[in-house]
Design a protein around this motif. Structure first.
Motif, mmCIF file in Angstrom:
data_model
loop_
_atom_site.group_PDB
_atom_site.id
_atom_site.type_symbol
_atom_site.label_atom_id
_atom_site.label_comp_id
_atom_site.label_asym_id
_atom_site.label_seq_id
_atom_site.Cartn_x
_atom_site.Cartn_y
_atom_site.Cartn_z
ATOM 1 N N MET A 388 148.120 122.020 26.460
ATOM 2 C CA MET A 388 148.172 122.380 25.042
ATOM 3 C C MET A 388 147.597 123.759 24.778
ATOM 4 N N LEU A 389 146.512 124.094 25.492
ATOM 5 C CA LEU A 389 145.776 125.325 25.201
ATOM 6 C C LEU A 389 146.030 126.439 26.203
ATOM 7 N N SER A 390 146.892 126.177 27.209
ATOM 8 C CA SER A 390 147.203 127.171 28.245
ATOM 9 C C SER A 390 145.942 127.670 28.939
ATOM 10 N N GLN A 391 145.098 126.728 29.325
ATOM 11 C CA GLN A 391 143.846 127.038 30.006
ATOM 12 C C GLN A 391 143.610 126.022 31.115
ATOM 13 N N ASP A 392 142.816 126.427 32.133
ATOM 14 C CA ASP A 392 142.380 125.462 33.139
ATOM 15 C C ASP A 392 141.554 124.375 32.463
ATOM 16 N N MET A 393 141.673 123.141 32.987
ATOM 17 C CA MET A 393 140.901 122.043 32.410
ATOM 18 C C MET A 393 139.408 122.312 32.474
ATOM 19 N N SER A 394 138.955 122.902 33.577
ATOM 20 C CA SER A 394 137.519 123.186 33.707
ATOM 21 C C SER A 394 137.044 124.145 32.614
ATOM 22 N N THR A 395 137.899 125.105 32.235
ATOM 23 C CA THR A 395 137.555 126.042 31.162
ATOM 24 C C THR A 395 137.494 125.328 29.820
ATOM 25 N N VAL A 396 138.479 124.475 29.565
ATOM 26 C CA VAL A 396 138.508 123.732 28.298
ATOM 27 C C VAL A 396 137.253 122.890 28.143
ATOM 28 N N LEU A 397 136.852 122.221 29.237
ATOM 29 C CA LEU A 397 135.725 121.297 29.157
ATOM 30 C C LEU A 397 134.388 122.002 28.950
ATOM 31 N N GLU A 398 134.341 123.313 29.194
ATOM 32 C CA GLU A 398 133.118 124.055 28.929
ATOM 33 C C GLU A 398 132.766 124.042 27.446
#
Length: 466
Positions: A388-398
């Motif tokens: 959805m956000l065009s980001q790595d999951m690890s980045t989103v979870l930060e």
């Protein structure tokens, strides 16, 4: 006797769906008899057999089957149709060397149309169903409505005289025909005039060769082209530029990461709000306050809850009234849905897949008797935030203050929540060999999947009125 009973049973169920009254016509029963001849009757009549206790499997019948679907998109990324995915349960000891294509196709049709209800899997869209040579050449009749399916001719079907005649008959009866995994070989060209759609497996052809073949087909035929196994946005754009009409694959599920681009502050705030909503200890007053401070969110929630899909029978005019009518758990779930639907500019199918995945995770948590069902729903819902956000999951979870346990579930599929997520993803992709269901019965998986689809469809319908 058994065959006659199945034929009558099939007509009774089919007549109910098509609103046919009166006795079964003799020609219909004859057609169904041919169909039943090619089925394994033990799938319908279970005979007592001695059980070896050491091999006894918990959790369900060996005759259960798993039915799934994969989206097929048009050029605007709207859903054009679904391909049905099918697998016998593990109890059937499935192995490629034992695979009977006629039996598999028969069971797909009986499971999806007769038992499950085709409309419960694909809604108003068409269903692509793989057909072996015996179904194509007329040796086995296709007992499904022409307006509901696409006859997908398998790649190993050769253009024999009987097959050509069968294709002529199918076309004359109004069936839509697709050629599966088509290879542009001179010996297979006699099939092309009967095809409405040609499916091309991107894994089987180079991009240079593909360009020439597409040009040749478009020049000589009005057939539509469908690219399958499209796994990246780059492949989608390449095929779209070549002139493909339809696209199948998991390219929408994967993030298109733009280096250096950060998640906007307003979206970070949205993610943190969704996470706060999942807290099982949140109080009614705090929830009421969280919603009221966002006028736009309050308006959307009230409009959504008053939509026809809820059928509450009374107008809801305040968030507190909504809490009283729906309960705190239900309202939190609908709020999360509304918030996430505005988080991404991706096609609506991404939102729908997210909802199906979240709900199926929650339903399986109930099957395995987990008290923290909200966590399973949250893990399923957050599992597509990277896309959805065009980001790595690890980045989103930060940016989301969830527990380390749930982060591990999302990133590494650890703990029970992560294992259920992995199971659900394998199911939705038809990756049956990657499924590790433990003692969960196949029938429970199918029920959870269909219930999740129904729930997601209702939710999306409500959003359309929002």
């Amino acid at each position: 006797m058994k065959k006659a009973l199945i034929s009558a049973f099939f007509f009774d169920r089919l007549a109910g769906k098509l609103k046919i009254s009166g006795p079964a016509p003799s020609d219909f029963l004859s057609d169904v008899d041919i169909f039943v001849d090619h089925m394994t009757l033990s799938n319908f009549f279970v005979r007592p057999q001695p059980v070896n206790p050491s091999r006894k499997r918990k959790g369900g019948s060996r005759n259960s089957a798993l039915v799934g679907r994969q989206s097929i998109y048009d050029r605007e990324l709207n859903i054009f149709a679904y391909e049905l995915l099918y697998r016998p349960s593990e109890g059937d000891n499935f192995a490629p060397s034992q695979f009977d294509g006629n039996k598999a196709t028969s069971e797909v049709m009986l499971n999806s149309f007769l038992e499950v209800g085709l409309e419960n899997i694909v809604g108003e869209k068409r269903a692509f169903i793989n057909m072996t040579e015996h179904f194509v050449d007329g040796s086995i009749e296709i007992p499904l409505p022409k307006d509901s399916i696409v006859v997908e001719v398998l790649e190993d079907v050769k253009p024999t005289l009987k097959v050509i005649q069968g294709l002529k008959d199918l076309k004359s009866h109004g069936y839509v025909i697709a050629l599966d995994d088509f290879v542009f070989d001179e010996s297979l060209m006699p099939l092309v005039p009967f095809a409405d759609i040609i499916k091309v497996d991107l894994m089987q052809i180079t991009q240079e060769a593909l360009k020439g073949h597409v040009h040749a087909v478009k020049k000589s035929s009005a057939v539509k082209l469908l690219a399958e196994k499209v796994e990246t946005q780059t492949e989608f754009e390449f095929c779209k530029e070549l002139g493909f009409d339809y696209f199948q694959g998991y390219f929408l599920d994967k993030p298109v990461i733009i280096k250096g681009e950060k998640i906007p502050a307003n979206k970070i705030a949205t993610l943190q709000l969704v996470n706060r909503l999942q807290d099982p200890d949140i109080e009614v007053d705090e929830l009421d306050e969280l919603i009221k401070v966002d006028v736009s969110l309050s308006y959307k929630i009230l409009k959504y809850i008053n939509s026809p899909g809820f059928g509450l029978g009374t107008e809801v005019t305040s968030i507190r009234q909504a809490l009283m009518l729906l309960g705190i758990k239900n309202l939190k779930k609908w709020m999360s849905l509304i918030i996430l639907s505005g988080l991404s500019d991706k096609p609506s199918d991404v939102i729908q897949k997210t909802l199906v995945r979240a709900k199926m995770c929650e339903l399986i948590a109930d099957v395995i008797r987990q008290e923290n069902k909200e966590d399973y729903f949250l893990v399923g819902m957050f599992s597509m935030l990277d896309a959805m956000l065009s980001q790595d999951m690890s980045t989103v979870l930060e940016y989301i203050p969830i527990s380390q346990k749930l982060k591990d579930a999302l990133l590494k599929h650890k703990h029970k929540e992560g294992k259920v997520l992995r199971l659900v993803i394998a199911y939705e992709q038809g990756a049956w060999d990657d499924m590790h269901a433990g003692t969960i019965a196949p029938s429970s998986l199918l029920k959870a999947y269909l219930s999740a689809i129904s729930w997601a469809d209702s939710a999306i319908s409500g959003l359309a009125h929002e």
